[in-house]
Motif scaffolding. Structure first.
Motif, PDB file in Angstrom:
ATOM      1  N   ARG A   1       0.824  -1.213   0.000  1.00 36.80           N
ATOM      2  CA  ARG A   1       0.000   0.000   0.000  1.00 36.80           C
ATOM      3  C   ARG A   1       0.862   1.269   0.000  1.00 36.80           C
ATOM      4  O   ARG A   1       0.535   2.258  -0.666  1.00 36.80           O
ATOM      5  CB  ARG A   1      -0.950  -0.004   1.197  1.00 36.80           C
ATOM      6  N   LEU A   2       1.967   1.240   0.734  1.00 37.79           N
ATOM      7  CA  LEU A   2       2.888   2.380   0.709  1.00 37.79           C
ATOM      8  C   LEU A   2       3.464   2.580  -0.694  1.00 37.79           C
ATOM      9  O   LEU A   2       3.599   3.720  -1.168  1.00 37.79           O
ATOM     10  CB  LEU A   2       4.021   2.163   1.718  1.00 37.79           C
ATOM     11  N   ASN A   3       3.792   1.475  -1.355  1.00 40.66           N
ATOM     12  CA  ASN A   3       4.304   1.564  -2.724  1.00 40.66           C
ATOM     13  C   ASN A   3       3.253   2.154  -3.662  1.00 40.66           C
ATOM     14  O   ASN A   3       3.570   2.998  -4.512  1.00 40.66           O
ATOM     15  CB  ASN A   3       4.729   0.188  -3.224  1.00 40.66           C
ATOM     16  N   ILE A   4       2.017   1.704  -3.521  1.00 36.99           N
ATOM     17  CA  ILE A   4       0.943   2.232  -4.366  1.00 36.99           C
ATOM     18  C   ILE A   4       0.795   3.736  -4.151  1.00 36.99           C
ATOM     19  O   ILE A   4       0.645   4.511  -5.109  1.00 36.99           O
ATOM     20  CB  ILE A   4      -0.384   1.499  -4.074  1.00 36.99           C
ATOM     21  N   GLU A   5       0.850   4.159  -2.898  1.00 37.05           N
ATOM     22  CA  GLU A   5       0.757   5.597  -2.604  1.00 37.05           C
ATOM     23  C   GLU A   5       1.876   6.369  -3.297  1.00 37.05           C
ATOM     24  O   GLU A   5       1.646   7.439  -3.875  1.00 37.05           O
ATOM     25  CB  GLU A   5       0.820   5.822  -1.092  1.00 37.05           C
TER      26      GLU A   5
ATOM     27  N   ARG B   1      -1.812  10.861  -9.271  1.00 41.01           N
ATOM     28  CA  ARG B   1      -3.041  10.134  -8.998  1.00 41.01           C
ATOM     29  C   ARG B   1      -3.224   9.984  -7.494  1.00 41.01           C
ATOM     30  O   ARG B   1      -2.319  10.291  -6.710  1.00 41.01           O
ATOM     31  CB  ARG B   1      -3.013   8.745  -9.664  1.00 41.01           C
ATOM     32  N   THR B   2      -4.385   9.512  -7.081  1.00 47.44           N
ATOM     33  CA  THR B   2      -4.625   9.234  -5.671  1.00 47.44           C
ATOM     34  C   THR B   2      -4.713   7.724  -5.474  1.00 47.44           C
ATOM     35  O   THR B   2      -5.147   6.997  -6.387  1.00 47.44           O
ATOM     36  CB  THR B   2      -5.931   9.871  -5.180  1.00 47.44           C
ATOM     37  N   PRO B   3      -4.348   7.219  -4.307  1.00 46.77           N
ATOM     38  CA  PRO B   3      -4.406   5.763  -4.063  1.00 46.77           C
ATOM     39  C   PRO B   3      -5.810   5.194  -4.234  1.00 46.77           C
ATOM     40  O   PRO B   3      -5.954   4.006  -4.564  1.00 46.77           O
ATOM     41  CB  PRO B   3      -3.922   5.628  -2.618  1.00 46.77           C
ATOM     42  N   GLU B   4      -6.827   6.018  -4.049  1.00 49.60           N
ATOM     43  CA  GLU B   4      -8.202   5.540  -4.196  1.00 49.60           C
ATOM     44  C   GLU B   4      -8.524   5.164  -5.641  1.00 49.60           C
ATOM     45  O   GLU B   4      -9.511   4.469  -5.902  1.00 49.60           O
ATOM     46  CB  GLU B   4      -9.187   6.613  -3.715  1.00 49.60           C
ATOM     47  N   GLN B   5      -7.696   5.605  -6.565  1.00 52.89           N
ATOM     48  CA  GLN B   5      -7.926   5.294  -7.983  1.00 52.89           C
ATOM     49  C   GLN B   5      -7.366   3.933  -8.389  1.00 52.89           C
ATOM     50  O   GLN B   5      -7.550   3.511  -9.534  1.00 52.89           O
ATOM     51  CB  GLN B   5      -7.304   6.384  -8.859  1.00 52.89           C
ATOM     52  N   VAL B   6      -6.682   3.260  -7.455  1.00 57.26           N
ATOM     53  CA  VAL B   6      -6.062   1.963  -7.760  1.00 57.26           C
ATOM     54  C   VAL B   6      -6.550   0.923  -6.760  1.00 57.26           C
ATOM     55  O   VAL B   6      -6.300   1.038  -5.554  1.00 57.26           O
ATOM     56  CB  VAL B   6      -4.528   2.051  -7.708  1.00 57.26           C
ATOM     57  N   ARG B   7      -7.248  -0.084  -7.262  1.00 53.99           N
ATOM     58  CA  ARG B   7      -7.726  -1.159  -6.394  1.00 53.99           C
ATOM     59  C   ARG B   7      -6.653  -2.242  -6.294  1.00 53.99           C
ATOM     60  O   ARG B   7      -6.000  -2.567  -7.283  1.00 53.99           O
ATOM     61  CB  ARG B   7      -9.028  -1.747  -6.935  1.00 53.99           C
ATOM     62  N   LEU B   8      -6.515  -2.781  -5.106  1.00 59.48           N
ATOM     63  CA  LEU B   8      -5.530  -3.831  -4.859  1.00 59.48           C
ATOM     64  C   LEU B   8      -6.231  -5.178  -4.813  1.00 59.48           C
ATOM     65  O   LEU B   8      -7.046  -5.439  -3.926  1.00 59.48           O
ATOM     66  CB  LEU B   8      -4.800  -3.554  -3.539  1.00 59.48           C
TER      67      LEU B   8
END
Length: 230
Positions: A11-15, A23-30
């Motif tokens: 999640r830190l990497n995605i951020e 972009r915002t992390p909310e735009q990427v689903r894990l």
């Protein structure tokens, strides 16, 4: 590291990758790819906030779905699917990301139980024409999207791609830019689609920086794969 530790790092990497590309992390689903891993690992990941899991081996997946039925999980089928096994997928899964033929599309639609919500569908695209991989060609894609868009028991969500494995970031970026361009073109014709399922543990950064909306992470969360129980 525990599964919780791994998820925290992913999640830190995605951020960070989202920040790199505005972009915002909310735009990427894990999506946690749990194939070959036991139901206990899924339970651990769920307790760390993961609610979407991807499976590829049908019987193994159904066993885990039954074992985890008390958990509020969204199940994705992401592996190759033979049409003679489509009924079990239509009955047990929420998403299918590996649809690659009109026949399979029609069977999933017809076999979806009426008491369940429509099946969420991504069309798998073999954009780089790899003979060992499933997926429709770019030329076949629009026809399948058109058909999926008209089916009553299916909701068309977008496309899924598995580009050739590349180790260098530059090569990964080159491939994902091609996919992102195709997806942007498709959104002009199908404005309701919202899912570009692209990127895994080894190429997640390049995928997110090219507008992936869902990354499929297995080893980055659960560690090395076990032996598949097909």
């Amino acid at each position: 590291m525990t599964i919780a530790d791994q998820i925290r790092q992913v999640r830190l990497n995605i951020e960070q990758y989202c920040a790199n590309s505005g972009r915002t992390p909310e735009q990427v689903r894990l999506l946690a790819v749990s194939k070959t891993h036991p139901a206990t690992a899924i339970q651990d990941a769920y307790e760390s906030g993961i609610t979407e899991f991807g499976e590829s081996y049908l019987q193994e997946a159904i066993n885990k779905i039954e074992a985890c039925q008390k958990l509020n999980i969204t199940w994705h089928f992401i592996g190759p699917l033979q049409s003679n096994k489509s009924r079990l997928v239509a009955e047990h899964f929420d998403w299918v990301q590996s649809v690659d033929s009109i026949k399979l599309l029609k069977r999933l639609n017809d076999q979806r139980p009426g008491n369940l919500k429509p099946l969420q569908i991504c069309i798998q695209v073999n954009l780089f024409a790899e003979p060992q991989k499933r997926g429709v060609t770019k030329e076949q894609l629009t026809e399948l999207l058109d058909i999926a868009n008209k089916m009553p028991h299916i909701t068309l969500r977008g496309i899924m791609v598995i580009p050739p494995r590349r180790e260098s970031y530059a090569e990964q970026m080159s491939q994902f830019k091609q996919v992102a361009k195709l997806y942007a073109q498709l959104q002009q014709r199908f404005p309701q689609i919202d899912t570009l399922s692209m990127g895994m543990s080894n190429d997640m950064q390049a995928a997110i920086e090219n507008n992936s909306s869902m990354v499929r992470v297995g080893t980055g969360i659960f560690g090395a794969r076990g032996t598949p129980n097909k």
